[in-house]
Each structure stands twice: as C-alpha cells, then as structure tokens.
Design a protein around this motif. Sequence first.
Motif, short mmCIF file in Angstrom:
data_model
loop_
_atom_site.label_atom_id
_atom_site.label_comp_id
_atom_site.label_asym_id
_atom_site.label_seq_id
_atom_site.Cartn_x
_atom_site.Cartn_y
_atom_site.Cartn_z
N ALA A 1 1.13 -1.53 -0.21
CA ALA A 1 0.13 0.00 0.40
C ALA A 1 0.74 1.19 0.49
CB ALA A 1 -1.21 0.04 1.22
N ARG A 2 2.17 1.08 0.74
CA ARG A 2 3.33 2.50 0.62
C ARG A 2 3.41 2.46 -0.59
NH1 ARG A 2 4.49 -0.09 5.68
NH2 ARG A 2 6.80 -0.27 4.63
N ALA A 3 3.89 1.38 -1.21
CA ALA A 3 4.67 1.78 -2.80
C ALA A 3 3.73 2.75 -3.55
CB ALA A 3 4.48 -0.16 -3.05
N GLU A 4 2.26 1.86 -3.02
CA GLU A 4 1.12 1.88 -3.95
C GLU A 4 0.53 3.75 -4.06
OE1 GLU A 4 -3.30 0.75 -6.29
OE2 GLU A 4 -2.83 1.29 -3.59
N ARG A 5 0.69 4.20 -2.99
CA ARG A 5 0.66 5.22 -2.84
C ARG A 5 1.90 6.82 -3.37
NH1 ARG A 5 -1.11 3.77 2.06
NH2 ARG A 5 1.35 4.12 3.18
N LYS A 6 3.10 5.67 -3.06
CA LYS A 6 4.40 6.83 -3.71
C LYS A 6 4.07 6.45 -5.39
CE LYS A 6 9.49 6.49 -4.27
NZ LYS A 6 10.58 5.52 -4.11
N GLU A 7 3.53 5.52 -6.22
CA GLU A 7 3.73 5.72 -7.31
C GLU A 7 2.85 6.24 -7.71
OE1 GLU A 7 3.56 3.95 -11.46
OE2 GLU A 7 5.15 3.59 -9.61
N ILE A 8 1.39 6.88 -7.29
CA ILE A 8 0.35 7.65 -7.67
C ILE A 8 0.69 8.73 -7.56
CG2 ILE A 8 -2.10 7.92 -6.85
CD1 ILE A 8 -2.89 5.48 -6.33
N ALA A 9 1.82 9.33 -6.30
CA ALA A 9 2.54 10.39 -6.44
C ALA A 9 3.48 11.01 -7.42
CB ALA A 9 3.12 10.31 -5.19
N LEU A 10 3.96 9.66 -8.14
CA LEU A 10 5.03 10.07 -8.76
C LEU A 10 4.13 10.08 -10.67
CD1 LEU A 10 7.85 7.74 -8.11
CD2 LEU A 10 7.47 10.42 -8.24
N GLN A 11 2.65 9.00 -10.05
CA GLN A 11 2.38 9.41 -11.63
C GLN A 11 1.70 10.52 -11.73
OE1 GLN A 11 -0.83 6.28 -12.28
NE2 GLN A 11 0.62 4.72 -11.73
N SER A 12 0.67 11.04 -10.58
CA SER A 12 0.73 12.60 -10.77
C SER A 12 1.69 14.08 -11.06
CB SER A 12 -0.14 12.59 -9.18
OG SER A 12 -1.62 12.00 -8.64
N ALA A 13 2.64 13.32 -10.82
CA ALA A 13 3.47 14.13 -10.47
C ALA A 13 3.93 14.89 -12.54
CB ALA A 13 4.77 14.29 -10.00
N SER A 14 4.72 13.47 -12.92
CA SER A 14 4.76 13.13 -13.98
C SER A 14 3.65 13.77 -14.67
CB SER A 14 5.49 11.95 -13.91
OG SER A 14 6.07 10.59 -13.89
N ASN A 15 2.37 12.73 -15.00
CA ASN A 15 1.48 14.24 -15.35
C ASN A 15 1.31 15.58 -15.54
OD1 ASN A 15 1.21 11.85 -16.55
ND2 ASN A 15 -0.65 11.38 -14.56
N ALA A 16 1.30 15.94 -14.30
CA ALA A 16 2.33 17.27 -14.24
C ALA A 16 3.12 18.31 -14.99
CB ALA A 16 1.96 17.88 -13.12
N ILE A 17 4.14 17.50 -15.31
CA ILE A 17 5.39 17.90 -15.67
C ILE A 17 5.14 18.17 -17.40
CG2 ILE A 17 7.90 17.95 -16.29
CD1 ILE A 17 8.13 16.78 -13.39
N ASN A 18 4.26 16.49 -17.50
CA ASN A 18 4.46 16.76 -19.21
C ASN A 18 2.95 17.11 -19.99
OD1 ASN A 18 5.98 14.75 -19.13
ND2 ASN A 18 4.37 12.56 -18.66
N ALA A 19 2.11 17.65 -18.76
CA ALA A 19 1.64 18.82 -19.11
C ALA A 19 1.20 19.93 -19.45
CB ALA A 19 -0.10 18.31 -18.44
N MET A 20 2.38 20.74 -18.78
CA MET A 20 2.95 21.86 -18.52
C MET A 20 4.10 22.09 -19.49
SD MET A 20 2.84 22.83 -14.33
CE MET A 20 3.75 21.72 -13.97
N VAL A 21 4.70 21.61 -19.77
CA VAL A 21 6.05 21.45 -20.25
C VAL A 21 5.76 21.53 -21.88
CG1 VAL A 21 8.21 20.06 -21.04
CG2 VAL A 21 7.72 19.64 -19.12
N LEU A 22 6.49 22.34 -22.56
CA LEU A 22 6.08 23.20 -23.82
C LEU A 22 7.15 22.50 -25.18
CD1 LEU A 22 5.24 27.21 -23.28
CD2 LEU A 22 3.68 24.66 -23.66
N PRO A 23 6.61 23.04 -26.13
CA PRO A 23 7.96 22.13 -27.39
C PRO A 23 8.94 23.04 -27.03
CG PRO A 23 5.60 22.32 -27.95
CD PRO A 23 5.15 22.69 -26.95
N ASP A 24 8.53 24.14 -26.81
CA ASP A 24 10.00 24.77 -27.07
C ASP A 24 10.65 25.48 -25.51
OD1 ASP A 24 8.00 26.50 -26.06
OD2 ASP A 24 8.89 27.96 -27.57
N THR A 25 10.60 24.44 -24.46
CA THR A 25 11.08 24.30 -23.20
C THR A 25 13.26 24.20 -23.31
OG1 THR A 25 8.98 24.19 -21.89
CG2 THR A 25 11.20 23.10 -20.42
#
Length: 638
Positions: free
Chosen positions: A390-414
């Motif tokens: 369960a601890r590993a899953e909480r970490k996994e979900i948090a990293l997924q959310s963080a990765s998704n946020a970065i992927n959503a914000m980064v622009l092609p010319d960043t």
Amino acid sequence: MSPAAAPVAECRHHLLNMLGQLIRELGFRDEAWVTRALDAAGQRYDELTGVSDRRGFDAVRSLTASRISLIDEDNLTYTIDLSDLARRLREACGPALVRVHLRLTTLLHQSGLEPDMSPLAPETACEALRALAEAADLPAEARERLLTRAEQPLRLALNTLYTELDTLLAAAGVNTPPPRQTTSAPHSHRGGGPVESGALGALRHSLAGPSASVTASTPAIDADRLTEALERLEARLAGSAPGDTHELRLGLREIAGLLTPDRALAIDIVDALFQVIADDKALPAALRQSLAGLHTPTLRRALRQPDLLDDSDRPLLKLLESTARLGYALPASRHAAMLPRIGGAIDELAAMPKLSDAACGSAQATLDLLLAELTNIFAEQLAGHAAAAARAERKEIALQSASNAINAMVLPDTHPVLVTLLERYWVQALAQAAQHRDREDSLWRSRLDTAHRLIHSAPRQTDAAGRATLLKSLPALVGELRSGLTQLGLDEDTIARALAPCMELHSAVMRGTVLPPVRHTPVQRPATLRNTPEGLMLLQHNGHISRTPDMPAAWSACAEGDRVALTLPDGSVFDGVLAGRTPRGQMRLLLAPADGRVLAVSLRALATLATANRLSLGRTGLSLRAAQRLRTGRADTA
C-alpha cells in the motif's frame, strides 16, 4: 467525398451522441452547456482525423500544452486530474479501444499512432468534460465531483461505443493491420483462442487427411471384428491398475491391423498429450503421477471416440487443463495440504469403469472448488506484505500525478536545462506534495506554480523590460526551488549541482543572449528493483517517465492464478502468478509458487517491460504443446 469520409463522420456522430446522452444523465440539462461540451469533443475529433485541417497529431499535442500553460492554478489542477482520468479509462477500455483505433487509423492512413492520440480516445471525452465545467462555471470542488461521478458511466459507455464502432467499421470493410508483438506469445492455458482451443482437433484432421477414409486400394476393415477386438481389449484391461500401460500395449499390438487410420492417430495424440504432462517439470511430481493414471482410460475411450480431445471444451481435456492450472499456481508451501485432495479426485476418476463425460464433470466440480480456494491461499501469502504494498502504491500514484503534471505543463520549446531540472528533481518535490494532497493541497498547488514559473523563466529572446521583470522574479523562484529540494532531504552540494545549469541559463538570459532552439530528448528511465524490510520485492519507476506505453491487450485476460514472467533489471527472471492487486489497482502482486517470493510491480513498469519484450503472460496449454510435439515428431520421422 473520399471513401473514408462517411465512416469517419459516422464514428463522430456515434461518439457525440454517446457523450450528449451521458452529460444529460449526469444532470446537466442546459443545452448551451451540452452544445459547448460536444463542440469541444468534436473539435478534437476533427483535428485528429484531419477533417478541420491537417496540422497533425504533434500540432494538436502542442496546442493542448500551450493551452495548459496559460490557465490558472485551479484549471491546471483540473487538467492534470482529467489526464489521470483519461489514463484510467484507457486502461479499462484497452482491448476494445485498440481494436477500433487500429481500424480508424487504417482508414485515415495514419500508422504507428498510440491509442491516446486516437480521435476516439477517452481524451476526447475528457475535452468535453473540461468544456462542460467551463460552460457551467463550476468551482474547483464541483469539478472534482464531476470527474468522480462521470468515471464509471464513461467507462461503460466507452466500452460499448468502441465495440459498436469496431463492428461498424468492420462491416464497412475496414481491416486492421497485423498487431505488433509486445510480449512473448501469451498462450492461455484456458484455451482463449481458436488456434489453441482446437489444436489437437486441427492436427488430427490435417494429419489424417485423405488417408482417414477407406479407398479402393485399402483393404476393408471389418467393423464387427474391430468391435469384438475392442471388447476383448477392454476386458483385458479391466483388472489392470490405473496408469499401467503394459497390458494396453500388448492388447494394441494384437488389434493393430484392425485399427482405422483415425483410431491409430488418436492413440498417437493421447500418447503425446500424456508425455507432455509427464515431462512438465513445472507441475508437482505427485500431480504428474496422478494424471498418469488417466493415460490408459483415455486411450481406451479414444479408441472408440477418436475426436475425444479435439476441443478444449471437451470435459476430459478441460479437466486436464484445469488440473495443470491449479498445479502451476499452487504455492509449494501448500503442496502437502492440497495435492492429496487433487490427486484423490483424479485417482477416483481413473478407477472408474468408464471415463464418461459425467464422471469428468463430477471431477471438474471438485477441481473448480479447489481452484476457488486459490484466492484465499493467495490472500494468506500476501497478508504480511499488505502494508508495504500500500505504501508503494501511494508513492506510485504520487509520482504518476507529478509526471502527468510535468508532461502537461512542459512546452515544445521549453529549454532542456529546465526540463532536466523538472524531470530529475522537481518531480520528486511534486510527488512529495501529492502524497498529502487528499488532506491539504496548498503545497501541491504551490509547487505546481513554481514549476509553471520555472518553465517560463528562460524565453528564447527578451527585451530590456522583459529582463527587468525576470530579474525581480528570479530570486523568489530560485528560493522556492532550493526550499523544495531541501525538504526532499538533499544536501547543499547536491542542491547546488542540481541548480547550477539553471542558474547559468538564467545568467545567459539576463545578458540578453538569444537562446538557440534546442529540443529536449526525453529519457525513459527503467524501473528499479528494491526489497522492503518486510521482504517484499518492489519494481517501479522512482522518478519521472515522459510517456507510459499502453498495456498489452493480452493483459486484460490475465486473471488470478495466471502465469506472469518478467525479466528483472539484474537480468534474472521472476516466474510467478498473478496473486492480487493493491487497493487502488495501480500495482499487481505476483507470487512465485516455487519459493513464496512476492513481487509488487507497477502498471507503468509492466507496460514498459512489455514494450521491451521482457514480459510473458500465460502459459502454453497442454493441448497445443501436445500438437506441437506430435507434429515435430512426425516431421523428424519423415
């Protein structure tokens, strides 16, 4: 009008009809709101099919990123949550989406596109939800409730839609290209496909061929003599012990001249099947010995019914496959308790005068009860690892959310320097905040804002006024970055090294340097393996991942007790069975029956392994292996 136009338009019509009905069922009756939502979905569909223009898939992806970068914090959070929802829906609808996606991209002459960029992907439905929330001017909490309420109805509606559109496109003559192989062949021991389910029957028909029928040049076989010979053989075997093939071989030698070609072939098929069982070291030895007791009774019946093993739905073959499945999945620690019960059911069947379908059905009922016990056995084996998983899953979900946020914000010319800082370090700061987001999301919002400002802190070209504005904002930005990295527990030297390239970049910007256009090349970091103090093996990505591949279609058919073999980072192979899942479904728990080891592996890691051909699902069934063995043996003899 091109031949593709009509099917493309019809798919669009079905998609928007489904979304309109779903939105109204969610309680949104204002037609202006509904229209705005459907217009947004229609726009994405048209852009991706090229109806409105031909900017292409990369352009649409860039437009989305640009729109994300300009919105406020509430909308940014909602965008990231929409991205998470789309990913969950893609996983839930995987096989159905892949089928219709392949047909649609064939129609559009667009090969090699991932399902998330399909015009019919859940992302299109999420565009409608975004526009609906904007049209209805929903506050942040109401938007989150909308996603929660919409997820299950959308999952059902999309699966139904994909099935209907797959049928529609197939009827229109749109064929799919051969699927890409992403795992080693996932042969199911449950006979999931037509090739395996009828493997022995197909082999029997192909090998018998014209020789199975009596021709003018073949001496006629006296049916009465054959019947009498079979009766004498069965009488001879009546007193022999189960599994004793000596008497059977003597009897077969006496009637060899009376056997029709199909009966002779049936003997070879039965022999091949039971030789496969005898040679299968993955089955416990005691179980192989019990199954050997069915060899003679099976031969006796096959002599009278040559098509006995033609299909996996036949009671006897189904029983053999079920017994093997139980034997493969049973943990070694439970052999002493379970194998006598399994063997007892098999021995009782072997001792019966006739191997009838009814007798096989009765034994199957016993086996089904024992198979059902696997769930409880797995739960007992996994109980000691529940907290760590369960601890590993909480970490996994948090990293997924963080990765998704970065992927959503980064622009092609960043600038790549900024992207590297975000992907290597700031993703961990975002994940740290995401783990506490359900209780307090102010830290999450603050770190999203920091990432957003960082992305825009190094424009390619600036004027004096722009540099003056940046000069005022950079100290606060660097201070927030330093504070976040400190809270991760990094020492001063590591923080200095992490920020140094960024500081140099900012210095260049402040000097008025025109930055050259440089695109960032995403680095796909492999999943890492570690062991918890409780002895649980963990395989998951511990950082950013720019894109998660889709799970292989075969995964949707994988059930508890099915074999999952994967190559670990150290090159060793974990050969286990699917034993369970974590509470929120983001990790799977695999159990190695031989030694009781438990591996928790994230869906992201599984998908990455599948893409690299390092994941194998299922096990080749007994019937297919027997068919391959017999075919190879005959080829060698020839």
